[in-house]
Design an enzyme around this catalytic site. Structure first.
Site, PDB file in Angstrom:
ATOM      1  N   GLU A 147       0.816  -1.218   0.000  1.00  0.00           N
ATOM      2  CA  GLU A 147       0.000   0.000   0.000  1.00  0.00           C
ATOM      3  C   GLU A 147       0.851   1.271   0.000  1.00  0.00           C
ATOM      4  O   GLU A 147       0.544   2.245   0.698  1.00  0.00           O
ATOM      5  CB  GLU A 147      -0.955   0.001   1.207  1.00  0.00           C
ATOM      6  CG  GLU A 147      -1.944  -1.149   1.178  1.00  0.00           C
ATOM      7  CD  GLU A 147      -2.830  -1.217   2.408  1.00  0.00           C
ATOM      8  OE1 GLU A 147      -4.034  -1.458   2.257  1.00  0.00           O
ATOM      9  OE2 GLU A 147      -2.318  -1.038   3.529  1.00  0.00           O
ATOM     10  N   GLU A 158      -6.706  -7.570  -1.587  1.00  0.00           N
ATOM     11  CA  GLU A 158      -7.395  -7.588  -0.303  1.00  0.00           C
ATOM     12  C   GLU A 158      -8.869  -7.319  -0.543  1.00  0.00           C
ATOM     13  O   GLU A 158      -9.263  -6.177  -0.807  1.00  0.00           O
ATOM     14  CB  GLU A 158      -6.822  -6.542   0.653  1.00  0.00           C
ATOM     15  CG  GLU A 158      -5.409  -6.840   1.123  1.00  0.00           C
ATOM     16  CD  GLU A 158      -4.933  -5.847   2.170  1.00  0.00           C
ATOM     17  OE1 GLU A 158      -5.772  -5.073   2.693  1.00  0.00           O
ATOM     18  OE2 GLU A 158      -3.721  -5.839   2.465  1.00  0.00           O
TER      19      GLU A 158
END
Length: 668
Positions: free
Chosen positions: A232, A306
């Site tokens: 991320e 995710e």
């Protein structure tokens, strides 16, 4: 799905044997002989000739060029060709699920992974927490519950491929996003950048970590089919050279499988790096998000790295629930679009010890001990309705029967447990901890303990002497919460919102004590570089900054609890008692231990240890009301329970067969 596999469909693991077919073996176990004498002699002579020829070949042939049988067919690995994945030129869909070995007792790893396989998934994803593997600078631990190699090999034995997410930053609602706190000793530290102090530490860590995982890659016979580059980074993106640095750090240490990145929609374009497949993180399938992913990297397979099956909880909030039908419907839409998927989390587990993370945007919020996450399996590994709905969906897609789900383990209610002994922190402190004497307060990380690596977790007690009363001002230098005492009298607490406190007048000099708790470092967002804990600056009484401190490190490691156990200061619990204090009782197990849950009704805030294992924090503000106690940490007979209570103690705790994670709130 391509590549060498065992008969049960598992990816072949390094070292797996390949038996022969036994042809030409007689009943006595030796090669069978022929009945005709002439032919026997001719064939024996021919055999001698072949043996001689073989000896010559053995001497002249470079046997190091041979490929072991376990590697036959393992050449290309996972590839991103056009709009689909290929594994050795065969179409492949990633049906993944996240389980973190560091949140699950080792004895339960296989159980959780077998349940993943039974749900219809074919790939395990896991993070790697740097702050556990190198808790002190230069000292690495890959043993016991941190045996990453054993976890990956277990996945292979169960029949799962692996996507490894080694960080170095992992987020994961984990203290400092998995980065070790000793990095913060450097006042100029710039985490997740190419700042020299950070990259030198990453290089040293990767040198050890990659030696563990490189042999377990697909092309070397293992189950790892892909490796994630950082995590991320698009949401952070402060250094345009950082992602390339991490990519090269992986490649230069022998990573040869597909590289991936992982970001939410807003971070996609900022988190990519050339040569790595971009994937997206989400919970709601917003219109156009997969189309946008496709524009970021044209004609590549789409993957949701995710897909958030639930959500985490903060102290003082509610227990978050995500509707099972909505979740399954979204998963089905993602799969119908042709994308691959990873369920985050398939099984959440527990933030045992002091390892929970926190958020700090408008206000600081620490995460709770449970990482149940309202995931597909509960914190204790039980099935939820999400499991069976997903199993039905994946069964239709796979088109063949799935393995039967294993039986869930029974849970026990051991009833009420009476706390029989007590010792005040003030009474036991001098015999357990040698204080550090400093003129100025220093942060937890900069205490001269742990061979120079500082203190990472737990509490720090700051003591100084004051001549009178007045008003105590923290100047927002408390991280994160401090109980304040005059001698042993509790006068209040200081935190992010309460930053001043009246100090009663008294005769002569008195001890002012601040018991400061690290409630969890931020794991996400721009505040990572400022996560020092304890006192991060001066504290003022009236207009005078306090000086000349005795500072006690209360990390409450196993050695501390062992010393506490042997203390001679324990006594009966008085009728009326306040913390900070330790309480001790016994949980009796008559037969084979079972999982259970401890409820601390009537207690205010603290930590629970069972047989020396730190179960984590409790706090009456909720939402979490019970702590998960795995049977693997219990034994038949007497089991010691030690509670550190900061303020108001009860007399008993309850052992229950059901968890209570608090009032629920449905995630919109």
């Amino acid at each position: 799905m391509g590549g060498a596999r065992l008969s049960n469909g598992a990816p072949m693991v390094v070292g797996a044997g390949v038996p022969g077919n036994g042809a030409g073996v007689g009943p006595d176990g030796f090669p069978a002989m022929w009945g005709c004498g002439g032919r026997r002699r001719r064939r024996l002579l021919g055999g001698v000739f072949l043996l001689l020829l073989g000896a010559v070949v053995v001497r002249r042939f470079n046997w190091s060029d041979l490929v072991p049988m376990r590697l036959w067919g393992r050449v290309l690995g996972l590839q991103a060709e056009d709009s689909q994945f290929l594994l050795e030129d065969l179409p492949f869909r990633i049906f993944g699920g996240s389980v973190h070995y560091f949140r699950v007792p080792r004895e339960y790893w296989r159980d959780r992974l077998i349940k993943m396989k039974a749900c219809g998934l074919n790939t395990l994803t896991t993070y790697v927490p740097w702050n556990l593997h190198e808790s002190a600078r230069g000292k690495f631990d890959f043993s016991g519950n941190l045996d990453l190699q054993a976890f990956i090999k277990t996945a292979a034995e169960v029949g799962l491929w692996v996507i490894l997410r080694p960080g170095p930053y992992i987020c994961s609602e984990w203290d400092l996003g998995g980065l070790p706190s000793w990095l913060l000793q450097d006042p100029n530290m710039q985490l997740r950048t190419t700042y020299k102090g950070f990259t030198e530490a990453v290089d040293a860590y990767f040198d050890h970590l990659m030696r563990k995982v490189v042999p377990l890659q697909y092309k070397k016979g293992g189950p790892i089919i892909a490796v994630q580059v950082e995590n991320e980074y698009g949401s952070y993106a402060q250094d345009p050279n950082y992602m390339l640095y991490i990519k090269m750090a992986l490649l230069s240490r022998g990573i040869v499988e597909m590289l991936m990145t992982s970001d939410n929609k807003d971070g996609l374009s900022s988190g990519l790096v050339e040569g790595a497949l971009s994937t997206v993180n989400l919970q709601k399938l917003e219109p156009g998000i997969l189309v946008y992913l496709n524009t970021v990297q044209h004609k590549k397979p789409m993957m949701v790295m995710e897909y958030w099956t639930g959500w985490f909880d903060n102290w003082g909030g509610a227990h978050n629930i995500f509707d099972a039908d909505e979740m399954v419907n979204t998963v089905e839409k993602i799969l119908k679009s042709g994308a691959s998927i990873n369920l985050y989390m398939f099984h959440g587990g527990t933030n045992f010890g002091f390892m929970n993370g926190a958020l700090h945007f408008d206000e600081y919020k620490a995460d709770v001990t449970s990482y149940d996450y309202d995931a597909v399996l509960t914190e204790a590994g039980d099935y939820t309705s999400k499991f069976f709905k997903l199993r039905q969906l994946f069964s239709k897609i796979v088109g063949e029967p799935l393995p039967l789900p294993p039986m869930i383990s029974t849970k026990a209610s051991y009833g009420a447990i009476l706390m029989q002994q007590y010792v005040s922190l003030w009474d036991v402190l001098p015999s357990l901890v040698e204080p550090v004497k400093l003129e100025h307060p220093v942060t937890m990380e900069n205490l001269p303990v742990n061979d120079g690596s500082g203190q990472s977790y737990g509490y720090v007690l700051y003591e100084t002497v004051v001549p009178g009363g007045g008003r105590l001002f923290s100047q927002d230098h408390i991280r994160d919460r401090a109980q304040v005492f005059v001698n042993t009298l509790y006068i209040g607490y200081l935190d992010y919102t309460t930053q001043d406190l009246p100090v009663p007048n008294g005769q002569g000099y008195r001890q002012l004590r601040l018991l400061v708790e690290n409630c969890g470092r931020v794991n996400y967002g721009p505040a990572l570089n400022s996560q020092q804990k304890g006192l991060i600056g001066d504290i003022f009484l009236n207009q005078t900054s306090l000086r000349n401190f005795k500072i006690y490190s209360l990390e409450m490691k196993p050695g501390f609890i062992e010393s506490l156990r042997g203390s001679s200061s324990w006594g009966p619990v008085p009728d009326s008692v306040e913390g900070p204090a330790f309480f001790r009782g016994t949980l009796q197990v008559q037969y084979m231990p079972q999982d259970t849950f401890l409820k601390l009704e009537g207690w205010e805030k603290g930590v629970v240890f069972v047989n020396g294992q730190n179960l984590g924090r409790y706090w009456k503000i909720g939402p979490q009301e019970t702590l998960y106690l795995p049977k693997t940490w219990l034994h038949q007979g007497d089991n010691e329970i030690v509670i550190f209570e900061e303020r108001v103690a009860g007399r008993i705790i309850q052992s229950m067969d059901l968890p209570f994670l608090g009032r629920t709130h449905y995630v919109d």
